[in-house]
Design an enzyme around this catalytic site. Structure first.
Site, PDB file in Angstrom:
ATOM      1  N   GLU A  59       0.867  -1.185   0.000  1.00  0.00           N
ATOM      2  CA  GLU A  59       0.000   0.000   0.000  1.00  0.00           C
ATOM      3  C   GLU A  59       0.903   1.235   0.000  1.00  0.00           C
ATOM      4  O   GLU A  59       1.707   1.413   0.920  1.00  0.00           O
ATOM      5  CB  GLU A  59      -0.853   0.057   1.282  1.00  0.00           C
ATOM      6  CG  GLU A  59      -2.127  -0.716   1.282  1.00  0.00           C
ATOM      7  CD  GLU A  59      -2.931  -0.509   2.577  1.00  0.00           C
ATOM      8  OE1 GLU A  59      -2.913   0.614   3.152  1.00  0.00           O
ATOM      9  OE2 GLU A  59      -3.521  -1.502   3.032  1.00  0.00           O
ATOM     10  N   ASP A  70      -6.025   8.095  11.129  1.00  0.00           N
ATOM     11  CA  ASP A  70      -4.670   7.655  11.465  1.00  0.00           C
ATOM     12  C   ASP A  70      -4.258   8.015  12.880  1.00  0.00           C
ATOM     13  O   ASP A  70      -4.586   9.091  13.388  1.00  0.00           O
ATOM     14  CB  ASP A  70      -3.653   8.256  10.465  1.00  0.00           C
ATOM     15  CG  ASP A  70      -3.660   7.454   9.172  1.00  0.00           C
ATOM     16  OD1 ASP A  70      -3.961   8.034   8.111  1.00  0.00           O
ATOM     17  OD2 ASP A  70      -3.418   6.241   9.261  1.00  0.00           O
TER      18      ASP A  70
END
Ligand SMILES: O=P(O)(O)OC[C@@H](O)[C@@H](O)c1c[nH]c2ccccc12
EC number: 4.2.1.20
Length: 285
Positions: A59, A70
Site C-alpha cells: 500500500e 490515522d
C-alpha cells in the site's frame, strides 16, 4: 484517457497474487508505507526493501493534512512527507519508478478521498492504471460517491478495495458481496496504530465477512508482530501492517537521511529485516 480498460480481459495483479498464494497456502503480507517519508527516493528504496523482505503487495500511502483515521505514528509520517511538499502525483510516480527498478509487487494506492476527488476521479484512476497500480483504497469514500467511483475504477482495471469494520455488520454483506480485489477488514475500532489486543468480536466478524465475500479478505489495524499475523492467518488471506513498519522507518530516519551511503543501506536493511520478521509461517485455510 486512452487507457480505459473497456474489455477488462486483462487480469489484475492482485487477483494473480492471491491465486498463487492459495496454491502455496501462504497468507499475503501487505505493508503500508507513507510516500515521501523521509523523501521520495527513500520511499522507492523502501518499496524495493519490502519486496526483498517477502511482501506480496504494498500500500503506497499519500500523505494528507487531515488524516482522521490515522494514529500518531502515521500522522507524524504524513507531516514529515508534507514538509517535503509531496504531492499525489509524486506518490503515483513512485510506482512507475519502482517498476523501472524491477519491482514486481502489485501496488495499491492509499489516499483519503479529497486528493483523488480534487484531481478528478477519472483522471485519478487513469493515472493509476498508466503508472502500474492494481488497486486503490479510499477509506473515507462517501457512500453516495461509491457506485460511480467503483465503476470508474473498474473501467480502468483498478480494484477499489472496500473497508469493513466490526461496527458495520449490517453493511458487511452488501459491501463484501460487490468487493473487488479483497475486502479490507479493520480489526479494531478507532484509528490506525499498534495494538496488543483486537476487537473482542473480531473472530465472528471475520467469519461473517468470509461468508459474504467472493474475494479474499485481509485484516489490518494494529498488527505489529509475526504472532499477530499468525493469529489471523487461519481466518483471512492476508494481513496489512502499517504503523509498526512506519515506526521502524521513523526510528531509522537518522540512518535513512545520512550522507553516508553505507548508513543509508543499514537503515533500509533494518526496515527490510523488520518486515521479513512479520511474515506468518502458518498457512491460510
Ligand atoms: O497502521 P496499522 O494499525 O498497521 O493499520 C494499517 C494501516 O496503517 C493502513 O492500512 C492505513 C493507513 N492509514 C489508514 C487509514 C484508514 C484505514 C487504513 C489505513
Amino acid at each position: 484517457m486512452s487507457d480505459r480498460n473497456e474489455t477488462n480481459i486483462a487480469t489484475n495483479l492482485i487477483d494473480d497474487v492471491f491465486a498463487q498464494l492459495k496454491e502455496s497456502g501462504e497468507t499475503a503480507l501487505i505493508p503500508f508505507l507513507t510516500m515521501g517519508d523521509p523523501d521520495l527516493e527513500t520511499s522507492i528504496a523502501l518499496v524495493q526493501a519490502a519486496e526483498r523482505a517477502g511482501a506480496h503487495m504494498i500500500e503506497l500511502g499519500v500523505p494528507y493534512s487531515d488524516p482522521l483515521a490515522d494514529g500518531p505514528v502515521i500522522q507524524r509520517a504524513s507531516e514529515r512527507a508534507l514538509r517535503n511538499r509531496i504531492s499525489l502525483m509524486d506518490c503515483i510516480r513512485v510506482a512507475s519508478k519502482a517498476r523501472d527498478r524491477g519491482v514486481k509487487l502489485p501496488f495499491i494506492l492509499f489516499s483519503y478521498f479529497n486528493p483523488a476527488y480534487q484531481l478528478g476521479l477519472e483522471k485519478f484512476f487513469g493515472l493509476l492504471k498508466i503508472n502500474g497500480f492494481s488497486g486503490a483504497i479510499l477509506p473515507d469514500l462517501p457512500l453516495e460517491e461509491d457506485a460511480e467511483t467503483r465503476a470508474l475504477a473498474e473501467a480502468y482495471g483498478i480494484h477499489l478495495i472496500p473497508l469493513v469494520a466490526p461496527t458495520s455488520e449490517a453493511r458487511v454483506e452488501r459491501i463484501a458481496a460487490k468487493a473487488k480485489g479483497f475486502v479490507y477488514c479493520v480489526s479494531s475500532l478507532g484509528v490506525t496504530g499498534v495494538r496488543s489486543t483486537f476487537h473482542e468480536g473480531i473472530d465472528s466478524f471475520l467469519a461473517t465477512v468470509r461468508r459474504a465475500a467472493s474475494v479474499p479478505i485481509c485484516v489490518g489495524f494494529g498488527i505489529s508482530s509475526r504472532e499477530h499475523a499468525e493469529r489471523f492467518a487461519g481466518q483471512c488471506d492476508g494481513v496489512i501492517v502499517g504503523s509498526a513498519i512506519v515506526r521502524q522507518v521513523e526510528e531509522a530516519l537518522p540512518l535513512l537521511t545520512s550522507s553516508s551511503a553505507e548508513e543509508r543501506k543499514r537503515g533500509l536493511q533494518a526496515v527490510e529485516d523488520f518486515i521479513s520478521d512479520l511474515k506468518p509461517r502458518k498457512a491460510t485455510v
